[in-house]
Design a protein around this motif. Structure first.
Motif, PDB file in Angstrom:
ATOM      1  N   LEU A  66       0.829  -1.209   0.000  1.00  0.00           N
ATOM      2  CA  LEU A  66       0.000   0.000   0.000  1.00  0.00           C
ATOM      3  C   LEU A  66       0.863   1.259   0.000  1.00  0.00           C
ATOM      4  O   LEU A  66       0.631   2.183  -0.783  1.00  0.00           O
ATOM      5  N   ARG A  67       1.844   1.292   0.870  1.00  0.00           N
ATOM      6  CA  ARG A  67       2.724   2.464   0.949  1.00  0.00           C
ATOM      7  C   ARG A  67       3.520   2.644  -0.342  1.00  0.00           C
ATOM      8  O   ARG A  67       3.676   3.761  -0.832  1.00  0.00           O
ATOM      9  N   TYR A  68       4.006   1.538  -0.893  1.00  0.00           N
ATOM     10  CA  TYR A  68       4.745   1.604  -2.150  1.00  0.00           C
ATOM     11  C   TYR A  68       3.843   2.146  -3.264  1.00  0.00           C
ATOM     12  O   TYR A  68       4.238   3.049  -4.016  1.00  0.00           O
ATOM     13  N   ALA A  69       2.639   1.598  -3.372  1.00  0.00           N
ATOM     14  CA  ALA A  69       1.722   2.023  -4.429  1.00  0.00           C
ATOM     15  C   ALA A  69       1.370   3.505  -4.280  1.00  0.00           C
ATOM     16  O   ALA A  69       1.383   4.251  -5.263  1.00  0.00           O
ATOM     17  N   ALA A  70       1.074   3.941  -3.072  1.00  0.00           N
ATOM     18  CA  ALA A  70       0.724   5.346  -2.849  1.00  0.00           C
ATOM     19  C   ALA A  70       1.888   6.253  -3.210  1.00  0.00           C
ATOM     20  O   ALA A  70       1.715   7.262  -3.913  1.00  0.00           O
ATOM     21  N   THR A  71       3.075   5.898  -2.763  1.00  0.00           N
ATOM     22  CA  THR A  71       4.256   6.718  -3.046  1.00  0.00           C
ATOM     23  C   THR A  71       4.565   6.735  -4.537  1.00  0.00           C
ATOM     24  O   THR A  71       4.858   7.795  -5.108  1.00  0.00           O
ATOM     25  N   GLU A  72       4.490   5.595  -5.172  1.00  0.00           N
ATOM     26  CA  GLU A  72       4.794   5.516  -6.601  1.00  0.00           C
ATOM     27  C   GLU A  72       3.768   6.287  -7.429  1.00  0.00           C
ATOM     28  O   GLU A  72       4.126   6.982  -8.381  1.00  0.00           O
ATOM     29  N   ILE A  73       2.511   6.189  -7.078  1.00  0.00           N
ATOM     30  CA  ILE A  73       1.482   6.938  -7.800  1.00  0.00           C
ATOM     31  C   ILE A  73       1.699   8.439  -7.626  1.00  0.00           C
ATOM     32  O   ILE A  73       1.610   9.202  -8.596  1.00  0.00           O
ATOM     33  N   LEU A  74       1.996   8.871  -6.411  1.00  0.00           N
ATOM     34  CA  LEU A  74       2.272  10.295  -6.193  1.00  0.00           C
ATOM     35  C   LEU A  74       3.506  10.738  -6.974  1.00  0.00           C
ATOM     36  O   LEU A  74       3.537  11.836  -7.531  1.00  0.00           O
ATOM     37  N   THR A  75       4.523   9.886  -7.042  1.00  0.00           N
ATOM     38  CA  THR A  75       5.724  10.193  -7.826  1.00  0.00           C
ATOM     39  C   THR A  75       5.363  10.373  -9.298  1.00  0.00           C
ATOM     40  O   THR A  75       5.831  11.310  -9.953  1.00  0.00           O
ATOM     41  N   LYS A  76       4.529   9.486  -9.822  1.00  0.00           N
ATOM     42  CA  LYS A  76       4.110   9.568 -11.225  1.00  0.00           C
ATOM     43  C   LYS A  76       3.283  10.832 -11.483  1.00  0.00           C
ATOM     44  O   LYS A  76       3.453  11.495 -12.506  1.00  0.00           O
TER      45      LYS A  76
END
Length: 157
Positions: A127-137
Motif C-alpha cells: 500500500l505504501r509503495y503504491a501510494a508513493t509511486e502513484i504520487l511520484t508519477k
C-alpha cells in the motif's frame, strides 16, 4: 458536525483517488500491481484511498511551523509523509482524535499497518509503495508544485 481537518483530508483523498481512476496510465499501473501481488483491485484501491486520507490528516494536523505553506496541500508533502514517516507517525494525529472511533476504514488500516502477521506487513508495504509511486508519477507529470487544485482542473497535462 464533522471535524474540518477530517473533511479536508477526505476531500483530498477522494480527489487523488478520482484522478487515479480517471487516468488510464495510473489505473493500468495499479491494476498490474494488483494482479502481480494477487490482491483484489477494488479493495486495494479503497485501502489506498484510506491511506491517502490518513496521510493527508497527518500532514494537515502538523503544527503551523511544520505544515506545508498554505493550502491547498502540495502533493510533494503527502509523498514525503508516506516515504519518511513510520506507521505510528502517519496515524498519530488521527489515532488521538475522538473521531477515530467512527472511522472504521481507518481503524482497519491501522490494524493492517501494525504488521502483526507477515501477510499484514506485506500488504501494508505494498500500500505504501503504491501510494508513493502513484504520487511520484503524478508529480512527474504535473510538476513538483502540484496541489489538489491541479488535479481537479479539466485541462490536465
Amino acid at each position: 458536525m464533522e471535524d474540518p481537518l477530517i473533511r479536508s483530508s477526505r476531500e483530498i483523498s477522494k480527489t487523488v483517488t478520482a484522478y487515479i481512476e480517471g487516468d488510464d496510465v495510473l489505473s493500468a499501473w495499479l491494476e498490474t500491481r494488483c494482479e502481480t501481488w494477487e490482491v483484489e483491485p477494488t479493495g486495494f484501491l479503497r485501502r489506498l484511498s484510506v491511506l491517502l486520507f490518513v496521510s493527508c490528516h497527518s500532514v494537515l494536523a502538523r503544527p503551523l511551523e511544520e505544515a506545508p505553506e498554505g493550502l491547498p496541500l502540495p502533493l510533494a508533502s503527502l509523498k514525503d509523509a508516506l516515504e519518511n514517516s513510520s506507521s505510528a507517525q502517519i496515524f498519530a494525529a488521527l489515532h488521538s482524535s475522538p473521531a477515530f472511533v467512527d472511522l472504521v476504514d481507518a481503524q482497519e488500516l491501522w490494524i493492517i499497518s501494525t504488521g502483526v502477521t507477515n501477510v499484514r506487513a506485506l500488504y501494508w508495504s505494498r500500500l505504501r509503495y503504491a501510494a508513493t509511486e502513484i504520487l511520484t508519477k503524478i508529480l512527474a507529470r504535473e510538476g513538483q508544485e502540484c496541489t489538489m487544485e491541479h488535479l481537479v482542473k479539466p485541462e490536465r497535462s
